[in-house]
Write a protein that holds these residues in place. Structure first.
Motif, PDB file in Angstrom:
ATOM      1  N   ASN A 130      27.590   6.770 -41.994  1.00 27.77           N
ATOM      2  CA  ASN A 130      28.100   7.826 -41.119  1.00 27.77           C
ATOM      3  C   ASN A 130      28.520   7.196 -39.787  1.00 27.77           C
ATOM      4  OD1 ASN A 130      25.727   7.367 -39.719  1.00 27.77           O
ATOM      5  ND2 ASN A 130      24.691   9.161 -40.517  1.00 27.77           N
ATOM      6  N   MET A 131      29.128   7.975 -38.929  1.00 28.63           N
ATOM      7  CA  MET A 131      29.703   7.444 -37.691  1.00 28.63           C
ATOM      8  C   MET A 131      28.632   6.849 -36.775  1.00 28.63           C
ATOM      9  SD  MET A 131      32.471   6.719 -36.216  1.00 28.63           S
ATOM     10  CE  MET A 131      33.736   7.650 -37.015  1.00 28.63           C
ATOM     11  N   GLU A 132      27.455   7.482 -36.702  1.00 29.95           N
ATOM     12  CA  GLU A 132      26.379   6.993 -35.830  1.00 29.95           C
ATOM     13  C   GLU A 132      25.906   5.609 -36.285  1.00 29.95           C
ATOM     14  OE1 GLU A 132      21.801   8.130 -34.659  1.00 29.95           O
ATOM     15  OE2 GLU A 132      23.148   9.726 -35.326  1.00 29.95           O
ATOM     16  N   THR A 133      25.684   5.448 -37.571  1.00 33.93           N
ATOM     17  CA  THR A 133      25.253   4.159 -38.108  1.00 33.93           C
ATOM     18  C   THR A 133      26.331   3.104 -37.901  1.00 33.93           C
ATOM     19  OG1 THR A 133      23.950   5.293 -39.790  1.00 33.93           O
ATOM     20  CG2 THR A 133      24.437   2.982 -40.178  1.00 33.93           C
ATOM     21  N   LEU A 134      27.562   3.487 -38.107  1.00 38.30           N
ATOM     22  CA  LEU A 134      28.680   2.562 -37.926  1.00 38.30           C
ATOM     23  C   LEU A 134      28.750   2.073 -36.483  1.00 38.30           C
ATOM     24  CD1 LEU A 134      31.117   1.293 -39.381  1.00 38.30           C
ATOM     25  CD2 LEU A 134      32.451   3.263 -38.638  1.00 38.30           C
ATOM     26  N   LYS A 135      28.581   2.983 -35.527  1.00 35.53           N
ATOM     27  CA  LYS A 135      28.621   2.604 -34.106  1.00 35.53           C
ATOM     28  C   LYS A 135      27.466   1.668 -33.762  1.00 35.53           C
ATOM     29  CE  LYS A 135      31.045   6.663 -32.335  1.00 35.53           C
ATOM     30  NZ  LYS A 135      30.934   7.885 -31.509  1.00 35.53           N
ATOM     31  N   LYS A 136      26.254   1.977 -34.257  1.00 40.71           N
ATOM     32  CA  LYS A 136      25.091   1.134 -33.986  1.00 40.71           C
ATOM     33  C   LYS A 136      25.281  -0.267 -34.552  1.00 40.71           C
ATOM     34  CE  LYS A 136      21.473   4.417 -34.631  1.00 40.71           C
ATOM     35  NZ  LYS A 136      20.142   4.642 -35.155  1.00 40.71           N
TER      36      LYS A 136
END
Length: 59
Positions: free
Chosen positions: A22-28
């Motif tokens: 998901n976007m949050e995991t990708l950003k992290k």
């Protein structure tokens, strides 16, 4: 021709098993990768400058 069709059916089956982040995991993960890359780059730079300085004293 049947082998080609079977191959693409297999590809479709395997593709459906992929779990995309998901976007949050990708950003992290992206942030962690960039930070670690910068830290390693700085470490290599400092080691290079240190060796250059020490070789300058010796030679």
């Amino acid at each position: 021709m049947g082998k080609v069709v079977d191959f693409f059916k297999g590809v479709k089956s395997e593709y459906s098993k992929i779990v995309f982040p998901n976007m949050e995991t990708l950003k992290k993960d992206t942030t962690a990768t960039i930070v670690i890359s910068v830290i390693i780059g700085l470490l290599i730079f400092l080691l290079d400058m240190g060796m250059k300085y020490l070789l300058g004293l010796i030679l």
